[in-house]
Write an enzyme that holds these catalytic residues in place. Structure first.
Site, short mmCIF file in Angstrom:
data_model
loop_
_atom_site.label_atom_id
_atom_site.label_comp_id
_atom_site.label_asym_id
_atom_site.label_seq_id
_atom_site.Cartn_x
_atom_site.Cartn_y
_atom_site.Cartn_z
N THR A 1 -10.86 -7.85 0.20
CA THR A 1 -11.03 -9.27 -0.13
C THR A 1 -10.29 -10.16 0.87
O THR A 1 -10.88 -11.06 1.48
CB THR A 1 -10.47 -9.54 -1.55
N GLU B 1 3.33 -15.99 3.50
CA GLU B 1 2.85 -17.11 2.68
C GLU B 1 1.85 -16.65 1.61
O GLU B 1 1.86 -17.14 0.47
CB GLU B 1 2.19 -18.16 3.58
N LYS C 1 6.54 -11.80 -7.17
CA LYS C 1 6.46 -13.11 -6.50
C LYS C 1 7.73 -13.93 -6.78
O LYS C 1 8.29 -14.54 -5.87
CB LYS C 1 5.21 -13.86 -6.98
N GLY D 1 -7.94 -14.85 -4.49
CA GLY D 1 -9.31 -14.96 -4.00
C GLY D 1 -9.36 -14.93 -2.48
O GLY D 1 -8.36 -15.18 -1.80
P1 NAP Z 1 -8.62 -4.78 -1.40
O1 NAP Z 1 -9.80 -5.65 -1.56
O2 NAP Z 1 -8.45 -3.60 -2.30
O3 NAP Z 1 -8.61 -4.28 0.12
C1 NAP Z 1 -7.68 -3.37 0.60
C2 NAP Z 1 -8.10 -2.95 1.99
O4 NAP Z 1 -7.10 -2.12 2.54
C3 NAP Z 1 -9.41 -2.16 2.03
O5 NAP Z 1 -10.18 -2.56 3.12
C4 NAP Z 1 -8.95 -0.72 2.20
O6 NAP Z 1 -9.86 0.09 2.93
C5 NAP Z 1 -7.70 -0.92 3.03
N1 NAP Z 1 -6.75 0.17 2.82
C6 NAP Z 1 -6.11 0.52 1.68
N2 NAP Z 1 -5.33 1.58 1.90
C7 NAP Z 1 -5.48 1.90 3.21
C8 NAP Z 1 -4.95 2.92 4.03
N3 NAP Z 1 -4.11 3.84 3.54
N4 NAP Z 1 -5.32 2.95 5.32
C9 NAP Z 1 -6.17 2.03 5.82
N5 NAP Z 1 -6.71 1.04 5.08
C10 NAP Z 1 -6.36 0.99 3.79
O7 NAP Z 1 -7.26 -5.61 -1.51
P2 NAP Z 1 -7.08 -7.18 -1.37
O8 NAP Z 1 -7.42 -7.82 -2.67
O9 NAP Z 1 -7.71 -7.65 -0.14
O10 NAP Z 1 -5.49 -7.30 -1.27
C11 NAP Z 1 -4.82 -6.96 -0.08
C12 NAP Z 1 -3.35 -7.39 -0.21
O11 NAP Z 1 -3.29 -8.79 -0.43
C13 NAP Z 1 -2.59 -6.75 -1.36
O12 NAP Z 1 -1.25 -6.58 -0.99
C14 NAP Z 1 -2.69 -7.81 -2.46
O13 NAP Z 1 -1.66 -7.73 -3.40
C15 NAP Z 1 -2.56 -9.06 -1.63
N6 NAP Z 1 -3.12 -10.25 -2.26
C16 NAP Z 1 -4.40 -10.23 -2.69
C17 NAP Z 1 -4.92 -11.38 -3.27
C18 NAP Z 1 -6.34 -11.42 -3.74
O14 NAP Z 1 -6.76 -12.47 -4.26
N7 NAP Z 1 -7.13 -10.39 -3.58
C19 NAP Z 1 -4.11 -12.51 -3.43
C20 NAP Z 1 -2.80 -12.49 -2.94
C21 NAP Z 1 -2.31 -11.35 -2.36
P3 NAP Z 1 -11.33 0.43 2.40
O15 NAP Z 1 -12.06 -0.90 2.34
O16 NAP Z 1 -11.94 1.33 3.42
O17 NAP Z 1 -11.15 1.04 1.06
N1 HSE Z 2 -3.52 -10.24 -9.53
C1 HSE Z 2 -3.03 -11.45 -8.94
C2 HSE Z 2 -3.28 -12.60 -9.92
C3 HSE Z 2 -3.73 -11.68 -7.61
O1 HSE Z 2 -3.98 -12.42 -10.92
O2 HSE Z 2 -2.74 -13.67 -9.72
C4 HSE Z 2 -3.02 -12.65 -6.72
O3 HSE Z 2 -1.76 -12.22 -6.33
#
Ligand code: NAP
Ligand code: HSE
Length: 429
Positions: free
Chosen positions: A15, A132, A208, A305
């Site tokens: 994402t 951030e 956080k 998001g």
């Molecule tokens: P996600 O959609 O699950 O994507 C994770 C990505 O990392 C995928 O592309 C996955 O590869 C790759 N990955 C995981 N383990 C790996 C490994 N061992 N080696 C290489 N690649 C690996 O996660 P996300 O939602 O983008 O979140 C990413 C980070 O941002 C997390 O720390 C999360 O807490 C943080 N975050 C997310 C949000 C949000 O809204 N989603 C908000 C704030 C912070 P594959 O695609 O091949 O499986």
């Molecule tokens: N799981 C988290 C939330 C994603 O619901 O706020 C963003 O850090």
């Protein structure tokens, strides 16, 4: 443009990672104008190279191993958006620092567990770690604390920092649905983390809060000292009873430096329904920052998001491109104090709900437990009957959580308590 391009190695194409790709590709000209240099992705990493990601990644080198990506000579900044506080994210971040890269991460879990060590390593190597996106998604709260409010002695940091919990609680409130019903809906919509307990157990929001507290109070990140309580025990009865009293229930984080040490808690609380926090709906986040000179600042916006989170990642990338270099937690990591943990040092009124046997003297027994624990009752109401049982609502005068817990530990011995009581702090916001 004569300045050298800033070259990114992007670990994670989920994402957030794909949101970063989108901004880098769509806003290349804007970014170059704003920073005076091109920002480009050189290489990427994810687990599965064959996955259709609905993005043009053909210009980027591929590394299946994020550690190999972190060590590449043709990147300047390692962007870690994989997640997880051990394994690949930690190893690759360490490798990036060791090989002279700056780091931008959205990973609150990694920094809550290892932030101090990583910051020390980065600063020893003359590198920066920026995060951030790790707190409150698209809201620029780290920037607000480390830059906009840098001249303040911070007094209190608080907020709603988990969108999933706020979504669940506001749907319960607005639609009269049970926790279980809304939890299932949130899960089906993909709102919850792969391990939903990270959200509903308060852990994600606790991560956080611990990062904000470190910056605000100049202390080492101490996630283990955050008092954590999730929203799983909140019933529709609590939502209704709180509303009757003019409150809303929120998973609220509060960090403040008290005479007894650093208080950090992420717990369900009652806040006034007409306050900005009480009004917060759905997956939106809100962070309230209080400084000695500025007074109170309220920041509100999308906490998660693709777009909002990538927006925050890119803010850090642009800072690095411009040459802005700020210590990870706003001051050199070696100068961060080891905090003394003060659990719930600040007294508050508490809302208590319990089911009692509806028989003479039952309330008196509960009142005695409270009195002997030093907790004074402000209001007491009995709500209806169910068979031999009655629901009782109490509001206490100001008490510490320790006194409330002490009283509750004695309720069971009265022989009149049915099930587990619920105690929620009424927060002054
Ligand atoms: P996600 O959609 O699950 O994507 C994770 C990505 O990392 C995928 O592309 C996955 O590869 C790759 N990955 C995981 N383990 C790996 C490994 N061992 N080696 C290489 N690649 C690996 O996660 P996300 O939602 O983008 O979140 C990413 C980070 O941002 C997390 O720390 C999360 O807490 C943080 N975050 C997310 C949000 C949000 O809204 N989603 C908000 C704030 C912070 P594959 O695609 O091949 O499986
Ligand atoms: N799981 C988290 C939330 C994603 O619901 O706020 C963003 O850090």
């Amino acid at each position: 443009m004569s300045a050298k391009p800033l070259r990114l190695g992007l670990a994670g194409l989920g994402t957030v990672g794909l949101g970063v790709v989108k901004i880098v590709q769509q806003h290349a000209d804007l970014i170059a104008l704003r920073t005076g240099r091109a920002v480009q992705i050189t290489a990427v990493s994810a687990r599965d190279k064959t996955k259709n990601r609905d993005a043009d990644l053909s210009a980027y080198a591929w590394e299946t191993d994020p550690v190999a990506l972190a060590k590449r000579d043709d990147i300047d900044v390692f962007v870690e958006v994989m997640g997880g506080h051990e394994g690949a994210a930690k190893l690759a971040t360490e490798a990036a620092i060791a090989s002279g890269k700056d780091v931008v991460t959205a990973n609150k879990a990694l920094l809550a567990h290892h932030g101090h060590g990583l910051a020390l390593a980065a600063e020893a190597a003359g590198r920066v770690i920026r995060f951030e996106a790790a707190v409150a998604g698209g809201i620029p709260v780290i920037k607000a604390l480390t830059e906009g409010l840098a001249g303040n002695q911070m007094r209190r940091v608080m907020g709603v920092m988990n969108g999933s919990c706020n979504y669940i609680l506001t749907r319960m409130q607005n639609e009269g649905l049970s926790y279980a019903e809304v939890f299932d809906a949130a899960n089906q919509l993909g709102y919850l983390e792969a391990d939903p307990n990270l959200d509903v157990g308060g852990i994600d929001a606790g991560h956080k809060l611990s990062l904000l507290a470190a910056i605000a109070f100049g202390t080492k990140v101490s996630f283990d000292a955050v008092e954590l309580e999730g929203i799983g025990a909140i019933s529709i009865d609590d939502i209704r009873l709180a509303a009757d009293m003019g409150y809303r229930i929120k998973l609220l984080g509060v960090a403040q430096m008290t005479g007894r040490g650093l208080e950090q808690r992420m717990t369900p609380c009652l806040v006034p329904a007409d306050s900005p926090l009480g009004q917060l709906q759905g997956g939106t986040n809100m962070v309230v920052l209080e400084g000695d000179s500025v007074g109170q600042i309220v920041l509100r916006g999308p906490g998660a998001g693709m777009g909002p989170t990538a927006s925050a990642v890119m803010a850090d990338v642009l800072d690095i491109a411009r040459g802005t270099r700020i210590s990870t937690f706003g001051q050199p990591a070696a100068s961060l104090a080891t905090p003394v943990a003060a659990q719930s040092a600040t007294a508050a009124s508490y809302y208590m709900r319990m089911t009692l046997l509806d028989k003479p003297g039952a309330l008196a027994k509960i009142a005695t437990c409270l009195g002997e624990a030093g907790v004074s009752i402000d209001q007491m109401r009995q709500y209806g009957h169910e068979g031999d049982n009655a629901t009782v609502l109490l509001v206490t005068h100001k008490a510490t959580r320790a006194d409330i817990d002490h009283a509750m530990s004695r309720f069971g011995g009265t022989g009149v308590l049915v099930g587990a009581p619920v105690a929620l702090r009424i927060e002054e916001v």
